[in-house]
Design a protein around this motif. Structure first.
Motif, PDB file in Angstrom:
ATOM      1  N   ARG A 261      -6.484   6.326  -7.415  1.00 27.29           N
ATOM      2  CA  ARG A 261      -7.406   6.680  -6.321  1.00 27.29           C
ATOM      3  C   ARG A 261      -7.542   8.194  -6.219  1.00 27.29           C
ATOM      4  O   ARG A 261      -8.644   8.745  -6.165  1.00 27.29           O
ATOM      5  N   ASP A 262      -6.404   8.894  -6.211  1.00 26.14           N
ATOM      6  CA  ASP A 262      -6.429  10.349  -6.072  1.00 26.14           C
ATOM      7  C   ASP A 262      -7.124  11.014  -7.255  1.00 26.14           C
ATOM      8  O   ASP A 262      -7.907  11.956  -7.083  1.00 26.14           O
TER       9      ASP A 262
ATOM     10  N   ASN B 166      -2.417   4.336  -6.042  1.00 27.35           N
ATOM     11  CA  ASN B 166      -2.725   5.533  -5.259  1.00 27.35           C
ATOM     12  C   ASN B 166      -2.978   6.736  -6.157  1.00 27.35           C
ATOM     13  O   ASN B 166      -3.810   7.586  -5.838  1.00 27.35           O
TER      14      ASN B 166
ATOM     15  N   GLU C 165       0.832  -1.206   0.000  1.00 25.00           N
ATOM     16  CA  GLU C 165       0.000   0.000   0.000  1.00 25.00           C
ATOM     17  C   GLU C 165       0.873   1.265   0.000  1.00 25.00           C
ATOM     18  O   GLU C 165       0.554   2.250  -0.656  1.00 25.00           O
TER      19      GLU C 165
END
Length: 176
Positions: A36-37, A33, A26
């Motif tokens: 996701r952002d 990530n 992660e």
């Protein structure tokens, strides 16, 4: 094209993100990530995010669960789309698809050609539809994820994009 918007109201979609990697955690999952952002910035909800090794059956197990979950509208994976022995995302996803979206991979490679030249041929980015859930499989680099999101997914997951978009199709994806 992506610049054709109307004044209709944005409708957030529920996204599930899958990182395919034998080495990411992660903390080191830059591509997952980043997706996701970018999804959050666009106004969507990320309802699930996980990392699995480049193993066909583990990928299928996770994505099958998301396909069966009516709260998940879109699955985006990153990684495993190359040509090495461990790259198996397309092989894992194809049997799950009810419909293959051939144009996605073609468009992705066309856009990538402008950015990275003929190296784009090494990408096996694919997309499909399964049980009313859209599934997009992107390469594992952060740049590749940004390209896929910015140039294809962001506008196509926005109901305001015209002349047409994937978001407006959701009420009809399960028609018989």
């Amino acid at each position: 094209m992506s610049g054709h918007f109307t004044e209709s109201e944005f409708i957030p979609l529920n996204l599930a993100l899958l990182t395919v990697s034998d080495s990411r955690t992660e903390e080191t999952d830059k591509s997952g990530n980043t997706l996701r952002d970018l999804a959050f910035e666009a106004g969507h909800r990320v309802v699930a995010k996980t990392i699995v090794p480049d193993d066909i059956y583990q990928m299928r197990a996770v994505v099958s669960g998301w396909i069966a979950d009516s709260d998940v509208h879109v699955v985006i994976s990153t990684g495993g789309t190359g040509i090495t022995g461990r790259d198996s995302t397309p092989e894992a996803m194809r049997p799950l698809f009810d419909k293959l979206l051939e144009g996605f991979g073609e468009l992705y490679r066309s856009i990538s050609l402008e950015e990275i030249g003929t190296s784009a041929i090494q990408s096996r980015a694919i997309a499909g539809l399964a049980n009313g859930t859209l599934i997009f499989c992107l390469p594992g680099s952060t740049g590749a994820c940004r390209t896929g999101w910015d140039k294809i997914l962001k506008p196509q997951l926005d109901i305001r994009t015209h002349p047409c978009n994937f978001a407006q199709m959701f009420p009809r994806l399960l028609e018989k």
